[in-house]
Design a protein around this motif. Structure first.
Motif, PDB file in Angstrom:
ATOM      1  N   GLU A  37     -30.934  18.228 -28.372  1.00 14.72           N
ATOM      2  CA  GLU A  37     -32.245  18.440 -27.754  1.00 14.72           C
ATOM      3  C   GLU A  37     -32.154  19.272 -26.479  1.00 14.72           C
ATOM      4  OE1 GLU A  37     -34.261  14.697 -27.475  1.00 14.72           O
ATOM      5  OE2 GLU A  37     -34.155  14.394 -29.639  1.00 14.72           O
ATOM      6  N   ASP A  38     -30.937  19.708 -26.122  1.00 14.33           N
ATOM      7  CA  ASP A  38     -30.789  20.601 -24.974  1.00 14.33           C
ATOM      8  C   ASP A  38     -31.559  21.883 -25.260  1.00 14.33           C
ATOM      9  OD1 ASP A  38     -29.119  18.706 -23.887  1.00 14.33           O
ATOM     10  OD2 ASP A  38     -27.272  19.862 -24.163  1.00 14.33           O
ATOM     11  N   VAL A  39     -32.040  22.520 -24.217  1.00 16.39           N
ATOM     12  CA  VAL A  39     -32.772  23.778 -24.342  1.00 16.39           C
ATOM     13  C   VAL A  39     -31.931  24.859 -23.687  1.00 16.39           C
ATOM     14  CG1 VAL A  39     -34.877  25.023 -23.700  1.00 16.39           C
ATOM     15  CG2 VAL A  39     -35.002  22.623 -24.401  1.00 16.39           C
ATOM     16  N   GLU A  40     -31.724  25.956 -24.421  1.00 19.99           N
ATOM     17  CA  GLU A  40     -30.857  27.032 -23.924  1.00 19.99           C
ATOM     18  C   GLU A  40     -31.400  27.632 -22.635  1.00 19.99           C
ATOM     19  OE1 GLU A  40     -28.034  30.311 -25.859  1.00 19.99           O
ATOM     20  OE2 GLU A  40     -30.062  30.286 -26.657  1.00 19.99           O
ATOM     21  N   ASP A  41     -32.655  27.993 -22.636  1.00 19.36           N
ATOM     22  CA  ASP A  41     -33.324  28.455 -21.425  1.00 19.36           C
ATOM     23  C   ASP A  41     -34.814  28.200 -21.591  1.00 19.36           C
ATOM     24  OD1 ASP A  41     -34.763  31.083 -22.265  1.00 19.36           O
ATOM     25  OD2 ASP A  41     -32.719  31.390 -22.967  1.00 19.36           O
ATOM     26  N   GLN A  42     -35.482  28.021 -20.487  1.00 22.24           N
ATOM     27  CA  GLN A  42     -36.896  27.658 -20.541  1.00 22.24           C
ATOM     28  C   GLN A  42     -37.763  28.766 -21.135  1.00 22.24           C
ATOM     29  OE1 GLN A  42     -38.083  24.580 -20.004  1.00 22.24           O
ATOM     30  NE2 GLN A  42     -35.924  24.071 -19.767  1.00 22.24           N
ATOM     31  N   LYS A  43     -37.339  30.007 -20.980  1.00 27.79           N
ATOM     32  CA  LYS A  43     -38.131  31.116 -21.495  1.00 27.79           C
ATOM     33  C   LYS A  43     -38.205  31.090 -23.021  1.00 27.79           C
ATOM     34  CE  LYS A  43     -38.801  36.066 -21.127  1.00 27.79           C
ATOM     35  NZ  LYS A  43     -38.322  37.317 -20.566  1.00 27.79           N
ATOM     36  N   SER A  44     -37.084  30.790 -23.685  1.00 24.06           N
ATOM     37  CA  SER A  44     -37.065  30.775 -25.154  1.00 24.06           C
ATOM     38  C   SER A  44     -37.424  29.403 -25.710  1.00 24.06           C
ATOM     39  CB  SER A  44     -35.694  31.180 -25.687  1.00 24.06           C
ATOM     40  OG  SER A  44     -34.738  30.150 -25.464  1.00 24.06           O
ATOM     41  N   GLY A  45     -37.024  28.355 -24.999  1.00 27.31           N
ATOM     42  CA  GLY A  45     -37.263  27.002 -25.480  1.00 27.31           C
ATOM     43  C   GLY A  45     -36.441  26.628 -26.696  1.00 27.31           C
ATOM     44  N   LEU A  46     -35.402  27.408 -26.995  1.00 26.49           N
ATOM     45  CA  LEU A  46     -34.615  27.164 -28.198  1.00 26.49           C
ATOM     46  C   LEU A  46     -33.639  26.007 -28.023  1.00 26.49           C
ATOM     47  CD1 LEU A  46     -33.758  30.859 -29.142  1.00 26.49           C
ATOM     48  CD2 LEU A  46     -35.465  29.384 -30.221  1.00 26.49           C
ATOM     49  N   THR A  47     -33.643  25.111 -28.987  1.00 25.58           N
ATOM     50  CA  THR A  47     -32.649  24.042 -29.056  1.00 25.58           C
ATOM     51  C   THR A  47     -31.476  24.547 -29.898  1.00 25.58           C
ATOM     52  OG1 THR A  47     -33.471  23.052 -31.096  1.00 25.58           O
ATOM     53  CG2 THR A  47     -34.504  22.313 -29.022  1.00 25.58           C
ATOM     54  N   PRO A  48     -30.361  23.829 -29.919  1.00 27.47           N
ATOM     55  CA  PRO A  48     -29.257  24.237 -30.785  1.00 27.47           C
ATOM     56  C   PRO A  48     -29.665  24.322 -32.266  1.00 27.47           C
ATOM     57  CG  PRO A  48     -28.493  22.622 -29.207  1.00 27.47           C
ATOM     58  CD  PRO A  48     -29.989  22.694 -29.072  1.00 27.47           C
ATOM     59  N   ILE A  49     -30.581  23.472 -32.695  1.00 29.66           N
ATOM     60  CA  ILE A  49     -31.034  23.504 -34.084  1.00 29.66           C
ATOM     61  C   ILE A  49     -31.786  24.806 -34.355  1.00 29.66           C
ATOM     62  CG2 ILE A  49     -32.442  22.353 -35.834  1.00 29.66           C
ATOM     63  CD1 ILE A  49     -29.997  20.725 -35.087  1.00 29.66           C
ATOM     64  N   HIS A  50     -32.671  25.207 -33.440  1.00 31.65           N
ATOM     65  CA  HIS A  50     -33.382  26.480 -33.582  1.00 31.65           C
ATOM     66  C   HIS A  50     -32.389  27.639 -33.672  1.00 31.65           C
ATOM     67  CE1 HIS A  50     -36.767  24.176 -31.761  1.00 31.65           C
ATOM     68  NE2 HIS A  50     -37.529  24.991 -32.477  1.00 31.65           N
ATOM     69  N   VAL A  51     -31.411  27.650 -32.741  1.00 29.37           N
ATOM     70  CA  VAL A  51     -30.415  28.728 -32.695  1.00 29.37           C
ATOM     71  C   VAL A  51     -29.627  28.778 -34.000  1.00 29.37           C
ATOM     72  CG1 VAL A  51     -28.302  29.517 -31.530  1.00 29.37           C
ATOM     73  CG2 VAL A  51     -30.252  28.720 -30.172  1.00 29.37           C
ATOM     74  N   ALA A  52     -29.227  27.641 -34.497  1.00 28.82           N
ATOM     75  CA  ALA A  52     -28.462  27.600 -35.750  1.00 28.82           C
ATOM     76  C   ALA A  52     -29.281  28.145 -36.915  1.00 28.82           C
ATOM     77  CB  ALA A  52     -28.001  26.175 -36.034  1.00 28.82           C
ATOM     78  N   CYS A  53     -30.552  27.814 -36.954  1.00 30.76           N
ATOM     79  CA  CYS A  53     -31.414  28.337 -38.024  1.00 30.76           C
ATOM     80  C   CYS A  53     -31.522  29.858 -37.945  1.00 30.76           C
ATOM     81  CB  CYS A  53     -32.800  27.708 -37.961  1.00 30.76           C
ATOM     82  SG  CYS A  53     -32.842  25.977 -38.441  1.00 30.76           S
ATOM     83  N   ILE A  54     -31.706  30.374 -36.749  1.00 29.62           N
ATOM     84  CA  ILE A  54     -31.831  31.818 -36.550  1.00 29.62           C
ATOM     85  C   ILE A  54     -30.550  32.540 -36.974  1.00 29.62           C
ATOM     86  CG2 ILE A  54     -32.044  33.603 -34.765  1.00 29.62           C
ATOM     87  CD1 ILE A  54     -33.968  31.569 -33.312  1.00 29.62           C
ATOM     88  N   HIS A  55     -29.402  31.901 -36.728  1.00 34.13           N
ATOM     89  CA  HIS A  55     -28.102  32.529 -37.009  1.00 34.13           C
ATOM     90  C   HIS A  55     -27.511  32.134 -38.369  1.00 34.13           C
ATOM     91  CE1 HIS A  55     -27.407  34.579 -33.163  1.00 34.13           C
ATOM     92  NE2 HIS A  55     -28.188  33.634 -32.680  1.00 34.13           N
ATOM     93  N   HIS A  56     -28.296  31.492 -39.215  1.00 30.35           N
ATOM     94  CA  HIS A  56     -27.841  31.108 -40.565  1.00 30.35           C
ATOM     95  C   HIS A  56     -26.595  30.223 -40.525  1.00 30.35           C
ATOM     96  CE1 HIS A  56     -30.367  34.156 -42.745  1.00 30.35           C
ATOM     97  NE2 HIS A  56     -30.375  34.655 -41.530  1.00 30.35           N
ATOM     98  N   SER A  57     -26.517  29.333 -39.572  1.00 35.08           N
ATOM     99  CA  SER A  57     -25.342  28.480 -39.400  1.00 35.08           C
ATOM    100  C   SER A  57     -25.455  27.219 -40.246  1.00 35.08           C
ATOM    101  CB  SER A  57     -25.167  28.146 -37.916  1.00 35.08           C
ATOM    102  OG  SER A  57     -24.914  29.322 -37.184  1.00 35.08           O
TER     103      SER A  57
END
Length: 116
Positions: A37-57
């Motif tokens: 549930e950590d957020v990478e930065d407030q501007k994007s609001g991306l969690t690790p789950i969001h990032v993984a989805c974007i990067h096909h992980s």
């Protein structure tokens, strides 16, 4: 060598794990106190789950969906991780697992109080 500390030890980074499809670094990051549930930065609001989805992980996500996290978390564009998974056409099992985190078994059987 870590430029900040001058030591050889590189602490795990849950966002790097998400980008690099690394379930082992995910486990190390969780052990280190980081969360899904950590957020990478407030501007994007991306969690690790969001990032993984974007990067096909996919392997990262298969490990992550077995852990606790808020599947309803939205990024700065109000997108769910499931929205990114669908947009990236991730494997069906991952999309179903994310959906299952949002709607656990029996959710439709919960009693609904009538509005009066």
């Amino acid at each position: 060598m870590n430029k900040k500390t001058g030591h050889d030890y590189e602490p795990p980074d849950i966002f790097n794990a998400a980008r690099n499809n690394d379930p082992f670094e995910l486990a190390a990051a969780i052990q280190d106190g980081q969360t899904l549930e950590d957020v990478e930065d407030q501007k994007s609001g991306l969690t690790p789950i969001h990032v993984a989805c974007i990067h096909h992980s996919s392997e990262f996500l298969r490990a992550a969906v077995t852990m606790n996290f808020d599947a309803w978390a939205r990024d700065a564009n109000l997108r769910l991780a499931l929205d990114h998974a669908r947009a990236q056409n991730l494997p069906t099992d991952i999309q179903e697992a994310l959906f299952g985190k949002m709607y656990p078994p029996g959710w439709a059987d919960d009693p609904v109080l009538p509005i009066r």
